[in-house]
Design a protein around this motif. Sequence first.
Motif, PDB file in Angstrom:
ATOM      1  N   LEU A 102      48.662 -34.324  25.276  1.00 33.90           N
ATOM      2  CA  LEU A 102      47.314 -34.051  24.771  1.00 33.90           C
ATOM      3  C   LEU A 102      47.232 -34.201  23.257  1.00 33.90           C
ATOM      4  O   LEU A 102      46.157 -34.502  22.723  1.00 33.90           O
ATOM      5  CB  LEU A 102      46.873 -32.652  25.193  1.00 33.90           C
ATOM      6  CG  LEU A 102      46.629 -32.491  26.693  1.00 33.90           C
ATOM      7  CD1 LEU A 102      46.426 -31.024  27.041  1.00 33.90           C
ATOM      8  CD2 LEU A 102      45.440 -33.323  27.134  1.00 33.90           C
ATOM      9  N   ASP A 103      48.339 -34.019  22.568  1.00 33.13           N
ATOM     10  CA  ASP A 103      48.341 -34.116  21.106  1.00 33.13           C
ATOM     11  C   ASP A 103      47.905 -35.501  20.643  1.00 33.13           C
ATOM     12  O   ASP A 103      47.262 -35.634  19.602  1.00 33.13           O
ATOM     13  CB  ASP A 103      49.729 -33.778  20.562  1.00 33.13           C
ATOM     14  CG  ASP A 103      49.741 -33.649  19.057  1.00 33.13           C
ATOM     15  OD1 ASP A 103      48.817 -33.000  18.511  1.00 33.13           O
ATOM     16  OD2 ASP A 103      50.666 -34.188  18.415  1.00 33.13           O
ATOM     17  N   ARG A 132      40.586 -27.170  19.204  1.00 35.02           N
ATOM     18  CA  ARG A 132      41.279 -25.966  18.715  1.00 35.02           C
ATOM     19  C   ARG A 132      42.172 -25.356  19.779  1.00 35.02           C
ATOM     20  O   ARG A 132      43.279 -24.915  19.495  1.00 35.02           O
ATOM     21  CB  ARG A 132      40.277 -24.936  18.229  1.00 35.02           C
ATOM     22  CG  ARG A 132      39.687 -25.334  16.903  1.00 35.02           C
ATOM     23  CD  ARG A 132      38.893 -24.220  16.309  1.00 35.02           C
ATOM     24  NE  ARG A 132      38.500 -24.610  14.969  1.00 35.02           N
ATOM     25  CZ  ARG A 132      37.715 -23.897  14.209  1.00 35.02           C
ATOM     26  NH1 ARG A 132      37.234 -22.752  14.649  1.00 35.02           N
ATOM     27  NH2 ARG A 132      37.400 -24.301  13.007  1.00 35.02           N
ATOM     28  N   VAL A 133      41.704 -25.323  21.006  1.00 31.23           N
ATOM     29  CA  VAL A 133      42.495 -24.763  22.103  1.00 31.23           C
ATOM     30  C   VAL A 133      43.762 -25.581  22.303  1.00 31.23           C
ATOM     31  O   VAL A 133      44.838 -25.032  22.544  1.00 31.23           O
ATOM     32  CB  VAL A 133      41.664 -24.712  23.405  1.00 31.23           C
ATOM     33  CG1 VAL A 133      42.536 -24.456  24.616  1.00 31.23           C
ATOM     34  CG2 VAL A 133      40.580 -23.640  23.297  1.00 31.23           C
ATOM     35  N   ASP A 155      50.120 -26.464  17.372  1.00 30.36           N
ATOM     36  CA  ASP A 155      50.725 -25.483  16.471  1.00 30.36           C
ATOM     37  C   ASP A 155      49.966 -24.160  16.416  1.00 30.36           C
ATOM     38  O   ASP A 155      50.584 -23.099  16.303  1.00 30.36           O
ATOM     39  CB  ASP A 155      50.820 -26.070  15.057  1.00 30.36           C
ATOM     40  CG  ASP A 155      51.678 -27.322  15.032  1.00 30.36           C
ATOM     41  OD1 ASP A 155      52.745 -27.322  15.679  1.00 30.36           O
ATOM     42  OD2 ASP A 155      51.260 -28.311  14.387  1.00 30.36           O
ATOM     43  N   HIS A 156      48.638 -24.223  16.485  1.00 38.32           N
ATOM     44  CA  HIS A 156      47.834 -23.015  16.299  1.00 38.32           C
ATOM     45  C   HIS A 156      46.862 -22.749  17.436  1.00 38.32           C
ATOM     46  O   HIS A 156      46.041 -21.846  17.335  1.00 38.32           O
ATOM     47  CB  HIS A 156      47.049 -23.117  14.981  1.00 38.32           C
ATOM     48  CG  HIS A 156      47.916 -23.435  13.809  1.00 38.32           C
ATOM     49  ND1 HIS A 156      48.817 -22.544  13.275  1.00 38.32           N
ATOM     50  CD2 HIS A 156      48.046 -24.572  13.079  1.00 38.32           C
ATOM     51  CE1 HIS A 156      49.458 -23.118  12.266  1.00 38.32           C
ATOM     52  NE2 HIS A 156      49.015 -24.353  12.122  1.00 38.32           N
ATOM     53  N   GLY A 157      46.933 -23.530  18.505  1.00 32.09           N
ATOM     54  CA  GLY A 157      45.973 -23.402  19.591  1.00 32.09           C
ATOM     55  C   GLY A 157      46.472 -22.539  20.735  1.00 32.09           C
ATOM     56  O   GLY A 157      47.627 -22.119  20.787  1.00 32.09           O
ATOM     57  N   VAL A 158      45.569 -22.296  21.657  1.00 38.66           N
ATOM     58  CA  VAL A 158      45.868 -21.471  22.826  1.00 38.66           C
ATOM     59  C   VAL A 158      46.985 -22.101  23.657  1.00 38.66           C
ATOM     60  O   VAL A 158      47.926 -21.415  24.069  1.00 38.66           O
ATOM     61  CB  VAL A 158      44.601 -21.273  23.689  1.00 38.66           C
ATOM     62  CG1 VAL A 158      44.930 -20.558  24.985  1.00 38.66           C
ATOM     63  CG2 VAL A 158      43.534 -20.505  22.910  1.00 38.66           C
ATOM     64  N   GLY A 209      50.246 -21.659  22.089  1.00 46.26           N
ATOM     65  CA  GLY A 209      50.631 -20.248  22.182  1.00 46.26           C
ATOM     66  C   GLY A 209      51.118 -19.869  23.563  1.00 46.26           C
ATOM     67  O   GLY A 209      52.101 -19.145  23.722  1.00 46.26           O
ATOM     68  N   VAL A 210      50.435 -20.384  24.592  1.00 49.56           N
ATOM     69  CA  VAL A 210      50.859 -20.109  25.965  1.00 49.56           C
ATOM     70  C   VAL A 210      52.217 -20.752  26.225  1.00 49.56           C
ATOM     71  O   VAL A 210      53.098 -20.153  26.857  1.00 49.56           O
ATOM     72  CB  VAL A 210      49.807 -20.595  26.983  1.00 49.56           C
ATOM     73  CG1 VAL A 210      50.348 -20.589  28.396  1.00 49.56           C
ATOM     74  CG2 VAL A 210      48.553 -19.730  26.885  1.00 49.56           C
ATOM     75  N   THR A 211      52.412 -21.958  25.718  1.00 48.35           N
ATOM     76  CA  THR A 211      53.701 -22.634  25.879  1.00 48.35           C
ATOM     77  C   THR A 211      54.812 -21.808  25.239  1.00 48.35           C
ATOM     78  O   THR A 211      55.878 -21.608  25.833  1.00 48.35           O
ATOM     79  CB  THR A 211      53.644 -24.044  25.263  1.00 48.35           C
ATOM     80  OG1 THR A 211      52.600 -24.775  25.902  1.00 48.35           O
ATOM     81  CG2 THR A 211      54.956 -24.775  25.416  1.00 48.35           C
TER      82      THR A 211
END
Length: 127
Positions: free
Chosen positions: A94-95, A40-41, A45-48, A51-53
């Motif tokens: 990582l994806d 999840r992190v 698209d929806h992870g931390v 979001g940080v990127t």
Amino acid sequence: MSHLAPIPVRLADEITRQLGQLADHLSQLPPSQAAQVIARVLDPDHGVLGGVTHLVATGSVFAKDQAERGALPAEVWLALGRAANELDDIVLDLDEHKDTLHRVGAQPATAAAKRPAPAPLVVRRHR
């Protein structure tokens, strides 16, 4: 009366605190739950990490505007732009492992009866 930080600054502080809590919890979770959290992190698209990127990329746009106005040195904008690009590359790298993390996270704890074979920790990257 104490001076309160603006809402976005408090939000950044709260997110940082919660990330610390998440890391503390992660270190104590059983493998399947830890894999779920990591998946999840790392979700692009929806992870931390995604979001940080996005946040760093948005900061780069801000820094570019401020550098063009002379309020920030161009080096700040360039550093944020490089960071955003590198984070995006990391997200892409990582994806390709998200399916593995989801598979490990979906295994019930009792499925660990057959111990997995250890893997070598030195692996060549392929791009």
